[in-house]
Design a protein around this motif. Sequence first.
Motif, PDB file in Angstrom:
ATOM      1  N   PHE A 147       0.707  -1.146   0.018  1.00 28.06           N
ATOM      2  CA  PHE A 147       0.101   0.139  -0.130  1.00 28.06           C
ATOM      3  C   PHE A 147       0.739   1.239   0.035  1.00 28.06           C
ATOM      4  CE2 PHE A 147      -3.258  -2.965   1.497  1.00 28.06           C
ATOM      5  CZ  PHE A 147      -4.134  -2.729   0.487  1.00 28.06           C
ATOM      6  N   ILE A 148       2.019   1.392   0.543  1.00 32.24           N
ATOM      7  CA  ILE A 148       2.859   2.529   0.522  1.00 32.24           C
ATOM      8  C   ILE A 148       3.527   2.584  -0.719  1.00 32.24           C
ATOM      9  CG2 ILE A 148       5.142   3.232   1.084  1.00 32.24           C
ATOM     10  CD1 ILE A 148       4.544   1.901   4.177  1.00 32.24           C
ATOM     11  N   SER A 149       3.776   1.362  -1.531  1.00 33.99           N
ATOM     12  CA  SER A 149       4.285   1.385  -2.980  1.00 33.99           C
ATOM     13  C   SER A 149       3.207   2.019  -3.979  1.00 33.99           C
ATOM     14  CB  SER A 149       4.728  -0.096  -3.149  1.00 33.99           C
ATOM     15  OG  SER A 149       5.122  -0.092  -4.671  1.00 33.99           O
ATOM     16  N   LEU A 150       1.859   1.665  -3.700  1.00 34.67           N
ATOM     17  CA  LEU A 150       0.834   2.008  -4.335  1.00 34.67           C
ATOM     18  C   LEU A 150       0.682   3.501  -4.065  1.00 34.67           C
ATOM     19  CD1 LEU A 150      -1.544   1.040  -5.956  1.00 34.67           C
ATOM     20  CD2 LEU A 150      -2.897   0.839  -3.800  1.00 34.67           C
ATOM     21  N   ALA A 151       0.789   4.062  -2.968  1.00 33.42           N
ATOM     22  CA  ALA A 151       0.691   5.417  -2.403  1.00 33.42           C
ATOM     23  C   ALA A 151       2.004   6.288  -3.252  1.00 33.42           C
ATOM     24  CB  ALA A 151       0.507   5.836  -1.176  1.00 33.42           C
ATOM     25  N   LEU A 152       3.135   5.675  -3.373  1.00 30.46           N
ATOM     26  CA  LEU A 152       4.252   6.448  -3.802  1.00 30.46           C
ATOM     27  C   LEU A 152       4.495   6.445  -5.426  1.00 30.46           C
ATOM     28  CD1 LEU A 152       6.901   5.608  -1.062  1.00 30.46           C
ATOM     29  CD2 LEU A 152       5.663   7.642  -1.569  1.00 30.46           C
ATOM     30  N   TYR A 153       4.109   5.065  -5.976  1.00 30.90           N
ATOM     31  CA  TYR A 153       4.545   4.694  -7.140  1.00 30.90           C
ATOM     32  C   TYR A 153       3.262   4.354  -7.999  1.00 30.90           C
ATOM     33  CZ  TYR A 153       9.159   3.971  -4.841  1.00 30.90           C
ATOM     34  OH  TYR A 153      10.061   4.635  -4.037  1.00 30.90           O
ATOM     35  N   GLY A 154       2.131   4.252  -7.316  1.00 33.05           N
ATOM     36  CA  GLY A 154       0.978   3.916  -8.467  1.00 33.05           C
ATOM     37  C   GLY A 154       0.732   2.527  -8.695  1.00 33.05           C
ATOM     38  N   GLN A 155       1.429   1.575  -8.109  1.00 32.33           N
ATOM     39  CA  GLN A 155       1.454   0.128  -8.026  1.00 32.33           C
ATOM     40  C   GLN A 155       1.851  -0.547  -6.976  1.00 32.33           C
ATOM     41  OE1 GLN A 155       4.058  -0.047 -11.664  1.00 32.33           O
ATOM     42  NE2 GLN A 155       5.729  -0.623 -10.457  1.00 32.33           N
ATOM     43  N   PHE A 156       1.071  -1.564  -6.864  1.00 38.46           N
ATOM     44  CA  PHE A 156       1.150  -2.303  -5.496  1.00 38.46           C
ATOM     45  C   PHE A 156       2.520  -2.800  -5.148  1.00 38.46           C
ATOM     46  CE2 PHE A 156       0.401  -5.754  -2.643  1.00 38.46           C
ATOM     47  CZ  PHE A 156      -0.507  -5.090  -1.481  1.00 38.46           C
ATOM     48  N   THR A 167      10.390   1.102  -0.777  1.00 39.41           N
ATOM     49  CA  THR A 167       9.676   0.092   0.083  1.00 39.41           C
ATOM     50  C   THR A 167      10.690  -1.071   0.670  1.00 39.41           C
ATOM     51  OG1 THR A 167       8.938  -1.011  -1.806  1.00 39.41           O
ATOM     52  CG2 THR A 167       7.272   0.542  -0.462  1.00 39.41           C
TER      53      THR A 167
END
Length: 142
Positions: A29-38, A46
């Motif tokens: 979810f951190i990756s999703l918020a930062l990079y737009g992908q899970f 991450t």
Amino acid sequence: MDVSSPAGFWIRLGASIIDAILLFFVLGFISLALYGQFTTEGYSFTDFLDLLYHLLLPIFWYGYTIGKRAVDIRIARVDGEKVGLGTMLLRNIVGGIVYIITLGIGVIVSAFMVGLREDKRSIHDFIAGTYVTYDPPEEENN
């Protein structure tokens, strides 16, 4: 050297699985918020957070990670001292390098060591002077 109530292979594996599942979702979810992908390809922020989790949480939480705490085991030093940054660097970074250099054979040897040795210590435990125990932190200082 005083190793009491060592934790064996299956309980350590269970703790690692719990940590892996937790980190997969939280870092996803951190990756999703930062990079737009899970998940991301290659190294990312991450991955750095994952390293910090395994290095720092046991230092500040008496040898526990969330997975280890869930199954009531923790990392302890054989000399009875508190787990510190140097200990965790040896355990995670140097131990990891040994496993990479041996092309994974060290991981297999370590699994057998934890399963068969009386003190349940693996290669990275010997490198860092640690073991994994059921004993709570209070008993270590007595």
